[in-house]
Motif scaffolding. Structure first.
Motif, short mmCIF file in Angstrom:
data_model
loop_
_atom_site.label_atom_id
_atom_site.label_comp_id
_atom_site.label_asym_id
_atom_site.label_seq_id
_atom_site.Cartn_x
_atom_site.Cartn_y
_atom_site.Cartn_z
N LEU A 31 -8.11 -6.49 -10.85
CA LEU A 31 -8.01 -6.11 -9.50
C LEU A 31 -8.77 -4.93 -9.02
CD1 LEU A 31 -3.99 -6.80 -9.54
CD2 LEU A 31 -5.81 -8.48 -8.54
N ARG A 32 -9.14 -5.07 -7.86
CA ARG A 32 -9.79 -3.70 -7.21
C ARG A 32 -9.19 -3.36 -5.74
NH1 ARG A 32 -13.99 -7.28 -9.28
NH2 ARG A 32 -14.09 -8.18 -7.03
N TYR A 33 -9.33 -2.12 -5.51
CA TYR A 33 -8.63 -1.95 -4.41
C TYR A 33 -9.31 -0.98 -3.44
CZ TYR A 33 -4.73 -2.61 -7.53
OH TYR A 33 -3.90 -3.06 -8.47
N ASP A 34 -9.62 -1.65 -2.27
CA ASP A 34 -10.15 -0.75 -1.14
C ASP A 34 -9.56 0.50 -0.56
OD1 ASP A 34 -12.59 -2.40 -0.84
OD2 ASP A 34 -11.33 -3.95 0.50
N LEU A 35 -8.24 0.21 -0.75
CA LEU A 35 -7.33 1.53 -0.45
C LEU A 35 -5.92 1.57 -1.00
CD1 LEU A 35 -7.11 1.04 3.61
CD2 LEU A 35 -8.78 2.52 2.45
N SER A 36 -5.46 2.67 -1.27
CA SER A 36 -3.97 2.64 -2.19
C SER A 36 -3.48 4.01 -1.52
CB SER A 36 -4.25 2.93 -3.62
OG SER A 36 -5.15 3.95 -3.85
N GLY A 37 -2.20 3.96 -1.81
CA GLY A 37 -1.29 5.14 -1.39
C GLY A 37 -1.08 5.06 0.13
N SER A 38 -1.15 6.50 0.59
CA SER A 38 -0.92 6.58 1.89
C SER A 38 -1.97 5.85 2.85
CB SER A 38 -0.89 8.13 2.47
OG SER A 38 -2.03 8.59 2.13
N ALA A 39 -3.07 5.84 2.44
CA ALA A 39 -4.38 5.12 3.32
C ALA A 39 -3.91 3.69 3.46
CB ALA A 39 -5.76 5.20 2.70
N LEU A 40 -3.34 3.07 2.28
CA LEU A 40 -2.89 1.68 2.53
C LEU A 40 -1.51 1.42 3.41
CD1 LEU A 40 -3.28 -1.35 1.55
CD2 LEU A 40 -1.90 -0.81 -0.35
N VAL A 99 -5.09 -7.84 1.52
CA VAL A 99 -5.89 -7.42 2.57
C VAL A 99 -7.15 -6.66 2.06
CG1 VAL A 99 -6.23 -5.61 4.69
CG2 VAL A 99 -3.79 -6.77 4.21
N THR A 100 -8.37 -7.21 2.09
CA THR A 100 -9.57 -6.44 1.86
C THR A 100 -10.32 -6.14 2.93
OG1 THR A 100 -10.58 -8.50 1.54
CG2 THR A 100 -9.37 -7.81 -0.38
N ASP A 101 -11.43 -5.35 2.67
CA ASP A 101 -12.14 -4.83 3.72
C ASP A 101 -13.21 -5.95 4.01
OD1 ASP A 101 -14.41 -3.90 5.16
OD2 ASP A 101 -13.96 -1.89 4.45
N ALA A 102 -13.36 -6.58 5.23
CA ALA A 102 -14.00 -7.50 5.60
C ALA A 102 -15.48 -7.48 5.34
CB ALA A 102 -13.84 -7.87 7.25
N GLN A 103 -15.79 -6.34 5.03
CA GLN A 103 -17.53 -6.00 4.66
C GLN A 103 -17.67 -6.81 3.42
OE1 GLN A 103 -18.58 -1.86 4.43
NE2 GLN A 103 -17.38 -1.46 6.21
#
Length: 151
Positions: A31-40, A99-103
């Motif tokens: 699993l890879r994350y674009d955002l985590s913590g408060s940004a998510l 949710v993932t970045d659409a990029q």
């Protein structure tokens, strides 16, 4: 009759294989994350203005054929950022709708339906509509797309 059974079994195997693909069509692996913590948390609280149900071919297939495809919902926020909400087996930890970045989306995705939410729903609302669990039959990416777009 036997041909139909083989075709249905083949379709189920293709769907099963497709359920572990990333938004671009490749294998997810770890699993890879674009955002985590408060940004998510901030992203989940943002208002959705436009939602587009989208479909792409499974894996290396050249075309989409009905449910033998992958479905997700690309959302556009007030800041014009775009995110893909989609569901699959093994996609997330606490929820299989992620949710993932659409990029990260490949050019194989095609819009099949649009809805203007005008900021009445949050990313969190739409992720919740996708549901936490994944089942090939009855609770898959296509069901999640319908539930999200029909909010």
């Amino acid at each position: 009759m036997m041909f139909c059974k083989v075709l249905l079994c083949s379709a189920a195997l293709v769907l099963l294989a497709g359920s572990v693909e990333s938004s671009s069509g490749g294998s997810t692996g770890a699993l890879r994350y674009d955002l985590s913590g408060s940004a998510l948390t901030d992203l989940y609280n943002k208002r959705v203005h436009l939602a587009e149900a989208m479909r792409r071919p499974l894996g290396n297939l050249p075309v989409t054929i009905g449910i033998i495809s992958h479905c997700g919902v690309r959302v556009t926020l007030a800041d014009r950022s775009q995110w893909l909400i989609h569901k699959g087996g093994g996609y997330g930890v606490s929820s299989q709708t992620v949710v993932t970045d659409a990029q990260h989306m490949s050019s194989n995705w095609r819009v099949i339906e649009s809805k203007n939410f005008r900021g009445t729903k949050t990313v969190s609302d739409l992720v919740g509509a996708g549901g936490p669990n994944y089942r090939l039959i009855g609770d898959n990416c296509h069901n999640a797309c319908g539930n999200i777009i029909n909010q």
